[in-house]
Design a protein around this motif. Sequence first.
Motif, PDB file in Angstrom:
ATOM      1  N   VAL A 126     -43.854   8.826  -9.488  1.00  0.00           N
ATOM      2  CA  VAL A 126     -42.879   9.919  -9.593  1.00  0.00           C
ATOM      3  C   VAL A 126     -42.218   9.891 -10.968  1.00  0.00           C
ATOM      4  O   VAL A 126     -42.099  10.927 -11.649  1.00  0.00           O
ATOM      5  CB  VAL A 126     -41.843   9.794  -8.469  1.00  0.00           C
ATOM      6  CG1 VAL A 126     -40.842  10.916  -8.551  1.00  0.00           C
ATOM      7  CG2 VAL A 126     -42.522   9.801  -7.127  1.00  0.00           C
ATOM      8  N   PHE A 127     -41.835   8.674 -11.396  1.00  0.00           N
ATOM      9  CA  PHE A 127     -41.228   8.562 -12.719  1.00  0.00           C
ATOM     10  C   PHE A 127     -42.218   8.960 -13.809  1.00  0.00           C
ATOM     11  O   PHE A 127     -41.827   9.570 -14.811  1.00  0.00           O
ATOM     12  CB  PHE A 127     -40.737   7.136 -12.948  1.00  0.00           C
ATOM     13  CG  PHE A 127     -39.395   6.877 -12.355  1.00  0.00           C
ATOM     14  CD1 PHE A 127     -38.259   7.301 -13.006  1.00  0.00           C
ATOM     15  CD2 PHE A 127     -39.268   6.223 -11.150  1.00  0.00           C
ATOM     16  CE1 PHE A 127     -37.020   7.075 -12.462  1.00  0.00           C
ATOM     17  CE2 PHE A 127     -38.036   5.996 -10.606  1.00  0.00           C
ATOM     18  CZ  PHE A 127     -36.910   6.424 -11.251  1.00  0.00           C
ATOM     19  N   THR A 128     -43.484   8.635 -13.620  1.00  0.00           N
ATOM     20  CA  THR A 128     -44.484   9.009 -14.624  1.00  0.00           C
ATOM     21  C   THR A 128     -44.605  10.524 -14.739  1.00  0.00           C
ATOM     22  O   THR A 128     -44.732  11.054 -15.848  1.00  0.00           O
ATOM     23  CB  THR A 128     -45.837   8.401 -14.253  1.00  0.00           C
ATOM     24  OG1 THR A 128     -45.672   7.005 -14.115  1.00  0.00           O
ATOM     25  CG2 THR A 128     -46.849   8.672 -15.303  1.00  0.00           C
ATOM     26  N   VAL A 129     -44.539  11.210 -13.600  1.00  0.00           N
ATOM     27  CA  VAL A 129     -44.591  12.671 -13.652  1.00  0.00           C
ATOM     28  C   VAL A 129     -43.393  13.215 -14.426  1.00  0.00           C
ATOM     29  O   VAL A 129     -43.523  14.123 -15.261  1.00  0.00           O
ATOM     30  CB  VAL A 129     -44.653  13.244 -12.224  1.00  0.00           C
ATOM     31  CG1 VAL A 129     -44.516  14.745 -12.258  1.00  0.00           C
ATOM     32  CG2 VAL A 129     -45.956  12.876 -11.571  1.00  0.00           C
ATOM     33  N   PHE A 130     -42.240  12.605 -14.218  1.00  0.00           N
ATOM     34  CA  PHE A 130     -41.059  13.048 -14.967  1.00  0.00           C
ATOM     35  C   PHE A 130     -41.242  12.794 -16.458  1.00  0.00           C
ATOM     36  O   PHE A 130     -40.909  13.653 -17.291  1.00  0.00           O
ATOM     37  CB  PHE A 130     -39.814  12.321 -14.471  1.00  0.00           C
ATOM     38  CG  PHE A 130     -39.308  12.843 -13.163  1.00  0.00           C
ATOM     39  CD1 PHE A 130     -39.299  14.194 -12.900  1.00  0.00           C
ATOM     40  CD2 PHE A 130     -38.849  11.982 -12.187  1.00  0.00           C
ATOM     41  CE1 PHE A 130     -38.849  14.675 -11.696  1.00  0.00           C
ATOM     42  CE2 PHE A 130     -38.392  12.458 -10.981  1.00  0.00           C
ATOM     43  CZ  PHE A 130     -38.396  13.801 -10.743  1.00  0.00           C
ATOM     44  N   VAL A 131     -41.772  11.623 -16.796  1.00  0.00           N
ATOM     45  CA  VAL A 131     -41.943  11.300 -18.219  1.00  0.00           C
ATOM     46  C   VAL A 131     -42.953  12.246 -18.862  1.00  0.00           C
ATOM     47  O   VAL A 131     -42.771  12.679 -20.006  1.00  0.00           O
ATOM     48  CB  VAL A 131     -42.366   9.822 -18.381  1.00  0.00           C
ATOM     49  CG1 VAL A 131     -42.716   9.526 -19.819  1.00  0.00           C
ATOM     50  CG2 VAL A 131     -41.250   8.922 -17.947  1.00  0.00           C
ATOM     51  N   ILE A 132     -44.019  12.587 -18.130  1.00  0.00           N
ATOM     52  CA  ILE A 132     -45.001  13.536 -18.674  1.00  0.00           C
ATOM     53  C   ILE A 132     -44.341  14.887 -18.946  1.00  0.00           C
ATOM     54  O   ILE A 132     -44.557  15.510 -19.987  1.00  0.00           O
ATOM     55  CB  ILE A 132     -46.187  13.681 -17.693  1.00  0.00           C
ATOM     56  CG1 ILE A 132     -47.052  12.433 -17.722  1.00  0.00           C
ATOM     57  CG2 ILE A 132     -47.038  14.876 -18.051  1.00  0.00           C
ATOM     58  CD1 ILE A 132     -48.182  12.463 -16.730  1.00  0.00           C
ATOM     59  N   THR A 133     -43.473  15.317 -18.018  1.00  0.00           N
ATOM     60  CA  THR A 133     -42.787  16.599 -18.216  1.00  0.00           C
ATOM     61  C   THR A 133     -41.892  16.556 -19.445  1.00  0.00           C
ATOM     62  O   THR A 133     -41.895  17.477 -20.275  1.00  0.00           O
ATOM     63  CB  THR A 133     -41.955  16.918 -16.976  1.00  0.00           C
ATOM     64  OG1 THR A 133     -42.711  16.620 -15.823  1.00  0.00           O
ATOM     65  CG2 THR A 133     -41.547  18.348 -16.970  1.00  0.00           C
ATOM     66  N   ILE A 134     -41.112  15.478 -19.548  1.00  0.00           N
ATOM     67  CA  ILE A 134     -40.222  15.358 -20.705  1.00  0.00           C
ATOM     68  C   ILE A 134     -41.034  15.302 -21.993  1.00  0.00           C
ATOM     69  O   ILE A 134     -40.643  15.876 -23.014  1.00  0.00           O
ATOM     70  CB  ILE A 134     -39.345  14.097 -20.570  1.00  0.00           C
ATOM     71  CG1 ILE A 134     -38.543  14.134 -19.275  1.00  0.00           C
ATOM     72  CG2 ILE A 134     -38.400  13.964 -21.739  1.00  0.00           C
ATOM     73  CD1 ILE A 134     -37.493  15.149 -19.235  1.00  0.00           C
TER      74      ILE A 134
END
Lengths: 195, 101
Positions: free
Chosen positions: B61-69
């Motif tokens: 989940v955190f990786t998806v957020f980092v990809i978005t950022i």
Amino acid sequence: MNLAAGVQIVSFGLLAAIILVGALGVVLLPNIVFAAFLLGLVFIGMAGQYLLLNADFVAAAQVLIYVGAVNVLILFAIMLVNKKEDFTPLPRAWVRRGATALVCLGLFALMGTTIASTPWALDPAPTVSSSVATIGAHFFSDFLLPFELVSVLLLAALIGAVVLARRDYLPTVKEQETVFSLPERPRELITSDSK
Amino acid sequence: MHLQFFLLLAAALFCIGVYGLINSRSAVRVLMCIELMLNAVNLNLMAFSNFLDPQEIRGQVFTVFVITIAAAEAAVGLAIVLSIYRNRDTVDMERFNLLKW
């Protein structure tokens, strides 16, 4: 993922070699277009590593977003800023290069010893079978607020990028009146005595 | 497979990114190095998610957020580079000293 241990080790080694060589190429190659394409290679290698780590959804998102969006964006920026410019060499460039290499090697050594000496609390439980369902459940239960904030941030970044990259015209310059005319070849007018 | 392999690979990738970030002269290459470092962080998060938290995969989940950022950062960063290039007619990082002195 149900792969034999040897296959996993070999594929990890291959992907790691691809990633490291590509990253060194991104940093060291003088031609920036080659660097951008090698960056795409690094992104694809990272997607392979994610597959090794039982994360199918994030691997697909990595290929879609990084290779499909970010890398293409970088290539577009390279083409828009396409100026052959020879950077004037700095007087003490080797000092900076050497110091940075030293610091980076020291950082890597520090992280390596930390990784090797930490007793990791490994969880031997099997990975969840459907990662997409689990990620979706997280998004709409305990990560709901960050999820919504990220959507707002994407909107802000979209508008901000448009505002920053827009070409501003000076308001003092008056636009000249232009007479529009179609590029047509002259034709004879139809008159009554032409028949 | 061990957790340490992935962490070492991520550490190496991060150090390469830091080296390129400091030593690059072209502003676009600096953005590429930032992407490299964000990818290293993502690999760390994914490795932790797989080896330490395999039931609740919060690392993904955190990786998806980092990809978005990272995508938003790339868009805004490249817009800033284009804007500075129009104003200063260069992409040399050594001549981007508008706010320096």
